[in-house]
Enzyme design. Structure first.
Site, PDB file in Angstrom:
ATOM      1  N   ARG A 198       5.634   0.043  -5.718  1.00  0.00           N
ATOM      2  CA  ARG A 198       5.549  -0.712  -4.469  1.00  0.00           C
ATOM      3  C   ARG A 198       4.646  -1.935  -4.600  1.00  0.00           C
ATOM      4  NH1 ARG A 198       6.659   2.392   0.267  1.00  0.00           N
ATOM      5  NH2 ARG A 198       5.033   1.275   1.358  1.00  0.00           N
ATOM      6  N   GLU A 213      10.772 -15.081  -9.695  1.00  0.00           N
ATOM      7  CA  GLU A 213      10.051 -13.824  -9.449  1.00  0.00           C
ATOM      8  C   GLU A 213       9.593 -13.159 -10.739  1.00  0.00           C
ATOM      9  OE1 GLU A 213      11.698 -11.416  -5.584  1.00  0.00           O
ATOM     10  OE2 GLU A 213      13.099 -11.646  -7.218  1.00  0.00           O
ATOM     11  N   CYS A 250       0.822  -1.217   0.000  1.00  0.00           N
ATOM     12  CA  CYS A 250       0.000   0.000   0.000  1.00  0.00           C
ATOM     13  C   CYS A 250       0.853   1.264   0.000  1.00  0.00           C
ATOM     14  CB  CYS A 250      -0.877   0.024   1.235  1.00  0.00           C
ATOM     15  SG  CYS A 250      -1.872  -1.441   1.407  1.00  0.00           S
ATOM     16  N   LYS A 253       7.173  -4.706  -3.448  1.00  0.00           N
ATOM     17  CA  LYS A 253       8.548  -4.284  -3.181  1.00  0.00           C
ATOM     18  C   LYS A 253       8.814  -4.252  -1.680  1.00  0.00           C
ATOM     19  CE  LYS A 253      12.584  -2.709  -4.190  1.00  0.00           C
ATOM     20  NZ  LYS A 253      13.487  -3.792  -4.631  1.00  0.00           N
ATOM     21  N   TRP A 309      -2.833  -2.788  -1.518  1.00  0.00           N
ATOM     22  CA  TRP A 309      -2.404  -4.170  -1.777  1.00  0.00           C
ATOM     23  C   TRP A 309      -3.186  -5.007  -0.769  1.00  0.00           C
ATOM     24  CZ3 TRP A 309       0.758  -7.989   0.791  1.00  0.00           C
ATOM     25  CH2 TRP A 309       1.289  -8.964  -0.062  1.00  0.00           C
ATOM     26  N   GLU A 356      19.713 -17.133  -4.823  1.00  0.00           N
ATOM     27  CA  GLU A 356      19.289 -15.827  -5.334  1.00  0.00           C
ATOM     28  C   GLU A 356      19.018 -15.891  -6.844  1.00  0.00           C
ATOM     29  OE1 GLU A 356      18.160 -13.168  -4.347  1.00  0.00           O
ATOM     30  OE2 GLU A 356      18.636 -11.600  -5.794  1.00  0.00           O
ATOM     31  N   ASN A 380      -2.204   2.499   5.886  1.00  0.00           N
ATOM     32  CA  ASN A 380      -1.310   1.361   5.613  1.00  0.00           C
ATOM     33  C   ASN A 380      -1.087   0.636   6.934  1.00  0.00           C
ATOM     34  OD1 ASN A 380      -1.017   2.261   3.030  1.00  0.00           O
ATOM     35  ND2 ASN A 380       1.137   2.861   3.219  1.00  0.00           N
ATOM     36  N   GLY A 381      -0.960  -0.684   6.866  1.00  0.00           N
ATOM     37  CA  GLY A 381      -0.727  -1.448   8.089  1.00  0.00           C
ATOM     38  C   GLY A 381      -1.917  -2.353   8.366  1.00  0.00           C
ATOM     39  N   HIS A 407      21.006 -35.997  -3.212  1.00  0.00           N
ATOM     40  CA  HIS A 407      20.095 -36.480  -2.173  1.00  0.00           C
ATOM     41  C   HIS A 407      18.626 -36.257  -2.531  1.00  0.00           C
ATOM     42  CE1 HIS A 407      23.485 -37.333   0.378  1.00  0.00           C
ATOM     43  NE2 HIS A 407      23.938 -36.106   0.201  1.00  0.00           N
ATOM     44  N   LYS A 422      15.436 -14.930  -8.480  1.00  0.00           N
ATOM     45  CA  LYS A 422      15.275 -13.912  -9.525  1.00  0.00           C
ATOM     46  C   LYS A 422      14.468 -14.475 -10.684  1.00  0.00           C
ATOM     47  CE  LYS A 422      15.869 -10.941  -8.011  1.00  0.00           C
ATOM     48  NZ  LYS A 422      16.239 -10.892  -6.671  1.00  0.00           N
TER      49      LYS A 422
HETATM   50  C1  G6P Z   1      10.025  -8.457  -0.769  1.00  0.00           C
HETATM   51  C2  G6P Z   1      10.716  -8.038  -2.042  1.00  0.00           C
HETATM   52  C3  G6P Z   1      12.093  -8.697  -2.125  1.00  0.00           C
HETATM   53  C4  G6P Z   1      12.905  -8.365  -0.884  1.00  0.00           C
HETATM   54  C5  G6P Z   1      12.160  -8.744   0.400  1.00  0.00           C
HETATM   55  C6  G6P Z   1      12.855  -8.189   1.626  1.00  0.00           C
HETATM   56  O1  G6P Z   1       9.703  -9.804  -0.811  1.00  0.00           O
HETATM   57  O2  G6P Z   1       9.941  -8.401  -3.172  1.00  0.00           O
HETATM   58  O3  G6P Z   1      12.770  -8.220  -3.269  1.00  0.00           O
HETATM   59  O4  G6P Z   1      14.118  -9.046  -0.940  1.00  0.00           O
HETATM   60  O5  G6P Z   1      10.849  -8.186   0.379  1.00  0.00           O
HETATM   61  O6  G6P Z   1      12.785  -6.793   1.590  1.00  0.00           O
HETATM   62  P1  G6P Z   1      13.741  -5.818   2.362  1.00  0.00           P
HETATM   63  O7  G6P Z   1      13.261  -4.436   1.977  1.00  0.00           O
HETATM   64  O8  G6P Z   1      13.552  -6.092   3.824  1.00  0.00           O
HETATM   65  O9  G6P Z   1      15.129  -6.073   1.925  1.00  0.00           O
END
Ligand code: G6P
Length: 609
Positions: free
Chosen positions: A27, A489, A2, A604, A75, A482, A101-102, A505, A486
């Site tokens: 966001r 995602e 949000c 985000k 959101w 990672e 928000n929250g 395994h 990526k």
């Molecule tokens: C969300 C984002 C990720 C990020 C994670 C942690 O899931 O989509 O890209 O790594 O949050 O976010 P932060 O702001 O705490 O690094």
């Protein structure tokens, strides 16, 4: 996640609010809404989907004249994405409007109580209890009613509110969700994120938890929940708007991948003292002595930041001898973490606002740990709530998929490791060697970025596959995790990261000609072992993409495709090796027609637990 924008001032609120919403789009959200006070009347509009559809609707309506208004991108958490659930929400008589928000944790009890008192609810949201509570307590003054309402609320909030019954003012409050107030010339812009403020002003005030701000033609005043007035400092934002725009790249993600030579250099800038083989970390000055006595480090974070933490674990243990544990922040508080006064608790977070990370931080604080942060967003809640910390200085990261924040987090881990290790046994010579290698990293990343045409070719060849493994060992195991994150995602392809040694395994059962594996197999202490794992995959007909060092021709016969990266010392390899994986994911995502900057279902900054 949000986003909130609110405006009070001498200009028309509508274009400012819409522009603010557009800046908050990155966001992640599923609906948007706006309300403007247009001389004696509130006019509101909501729409599901992008801010552009709200804009189309707004143009047809006469919201233009008002100079006070609030707007929101939602959101969904409580109730599905719909116009009825989109913010702003209002009271029974549609006179008091709120964006939030929250999460209001006790909203069910409050809603029941309010319904018993005759209030009529229109949405399924937790937020709607706020305007009804304000209505319940309203006696002619909006902030007084808000303060009373806040005393009833349990949970997290960033709130902006306006009312037709006490017009020509905007009030705001916060608890655990970010809220920043931009101060212009006889105008105020309140937002959950600095990017919505930047084009109007760089002068800002950060609200702290349980503080209320009241903005009107006389200026701004701050109160606590006992209505005691507070004086607050203004800060100057050092991010400019151009850094929050795409600069000619088709996507923020690609722009941010290409910014890495600079963002890494920015993370290191002014922090390396070569002749002493040490790092200068101003944010740790006040805890320098405590750091020398730390006996254990707990690292906690989410998503990409969690993988940076795993690299940190290998690094700190190898170079300092301090035992390190890494936990997903969403798990940490549900364990019974053992913490004493010699334990340092380190949160890694790009946004500095992730709810799970904040909750873990709170738990560690309560148990008496020394709390530290590696945070990119200056002034964010985590940066303010920790005892000390190191800012990334990587600049704003707009693309949902994290790239430059990750390489910056890895760079900061090296700085922190050097800091701790030189307080302990690491020799001057080793400190200097690491610093020398570190200084060369930005140029080496630049070299990798010159290779995009080959990575594009590989992306084209592999884009049709629906499953991928990413494998590495030791420092490159988190890099494999990672790389897989990526790809999944932004391309929605099923991808799993594994330790190469673990493959036998279980996962190897999946290998066939339709299941490619990406091996991170640079020439380091575990090189031969990873090559053996590659052979095992090859023997079962699995296609292989290898990431290895320039000049290593030995893999040509095993791998179907090889991507070369410059050589560096083993502890710095993750910073280089992740870059081709980011590009591979990016190009496959684009070739599959995905919205790479805003992947479906992702946000985000995840400010709910
Ligand atoms: C969300 C984002 C990720 C990020 C994670 C942690 O899931 O989509 O890209 O790594 O949050 O976010 P932060 O702001 O705490 O690094």
């Amino acid at each position: 996640m949000c986003g909130i924008v609110g405006y009070f001032g001498k200009n028309k609120a509508l274009p400012i609010l819409l522009e603010g919403l557009e800046r908050l789009e990155y966001r992640g959200y599923d609906s948007a809404g706006i309300v403007v006070y247009c001389g004696e009347k509130m006019k509101s509009l909501k729409s599901v989907g992008r801010v552009s559809s709200l804009k189309e609707k707004v143009i047809k309506e006469d919201l233009i004249s008002g100079k006070v208004g609030i707007a929101h991108t939602r959101w969904a958490t409580h109730g599905k994405p719909s116009e009825k659930n989109a913010h702003p929400h209002c009271d029974c008589k549609r006179k008091i409007w709120v964006c939030h928000n929250g999460i209001i944790e006790n909203y069910k009890i409050l809603k029941k109580w309010l319904i018993e008192r005759g209030h009529k609810f229109r949405s399924e949201t937790d937020t709607e209890v706020i305007p009804h509570l304000i209505e319940e307590y309203f006696q002619g003054n909006l902030e007084n009613a808000l303060v009373k309402a806040l005393k009833k609320i349990e949970g997290t909030y960033a709130i902006v509110a306006i009312s037709e019954k006490d017009p020509n003012k905007i009030v705001a409050a916060k608890n655990s969700s970010p809220l920043i107030i931009g101060i212009g010339d006889k105008e105020f812009i309140v937002a959950s994120d600095a990017s919505a403020i930047l084009s109007y002003t760089k002068k800002v005030v950060y609200l702290n938890d349980k503080e209320v701000a009241v903005m009107n033609a006389d200026g701004i005043k701050f109160l606590d929940l006992f209505k005691k007035s507070l004086s607050k400092k203004t800060h100057i934002l050092n991010w400019d708007l151009s850094s929050a725009q795409k600069s000619g790249y088709p996507h923020f993600m690609l722009k941010e991948i290409f910014e890495q030579p600079e963002s890494i250099a920015n993370s290191l800038r002014g922090r390396l003292i070569n002749k002493e083989g040490i790092t200068k970390l101003g944010g740790l000055d006040n805890v320098r002595k405590k750091m020398a006595n730390i006996k254990r480090i707990l690292i906690s974070s989410c998503g990409t930041a969690f993988y940076a933490g795993l690299v940190g674990e290998y690094l700190i243990e190898e170079k300092t001898g301090i035992p390190v544990e890494v936990d997903l922040a969403s798990e940490f508080r549900y364990r019974k973490p053992i913490i004493d006064k010699h334990t340092a608790f380190l949160i890694v977070s790009q946004s500095g606002e992730t709810a799970d990370s904040l909750a873990a931080l709170k738990e560690a604080k309560e148990k008496g740990a020394l709390t530290l942060g590696i945070v990119n967003t200056v002034g964010s809640t985590i940066s303010r709530e920790t005892d000390a910390g190191i800012y990334n200085h990587a600049g704003p990261e707009i693309s949902v998929a994290s790239t430059k924040a990750f390489t910056s987090q890895l760079s900061i881990f090296i700085l922190l490791t050097l800091f701790l290790a030189r307080q302990r046994q690491m020799s001057l010579i080793e400190g200097k060697e690491i610093i020398n290698s570190l200084k060369k990293i930005p140029a080496k990343v630049k070299q990798i970025l010159k290779n995009i045409s080959q990575i594009k070719r590989i992306a084209k060849k592999y884009k049709k596959f629906n499953n991928f493994f990413f494998m590495g060992r030791k420092y490159n195991y988190p890099v494999a995790l990672e790389g897989a994150l990526k790809l999944k995602e932004i391309s929605y392809i099923h991808a799993e990261g594994y330790s190469a040694g673990e493959m036998k395994h279980g996962p190897i059962a999946l290998i066939d000609k339709n299941f490619p594996s990406v091996f991170i197999v640079t020439e380091n202490s575990v090189y031969e072992k990873v090559v053996s794992n590659m052979e095992e995959v090859k023997a079962r007909g699995g296609p292989i993409i290898a990431i290895t060092n320039i000049g290593n021709k030995k893999l040509d016969k095993i791998a179907d495709d090889v991507i070369y990266v410059p050589k560096t010392i083993e502890i710095l390899e993750p910073i280089l090796n992740v870059v081709p994986l980011q590009l591979l994911a990016y190009y496959i995502g684009v070739m599959r027609g995905r919205d790479v900057d805003k992947p479906r279902n992702l946000a985000k900054s995840v400010t709910v637990e």
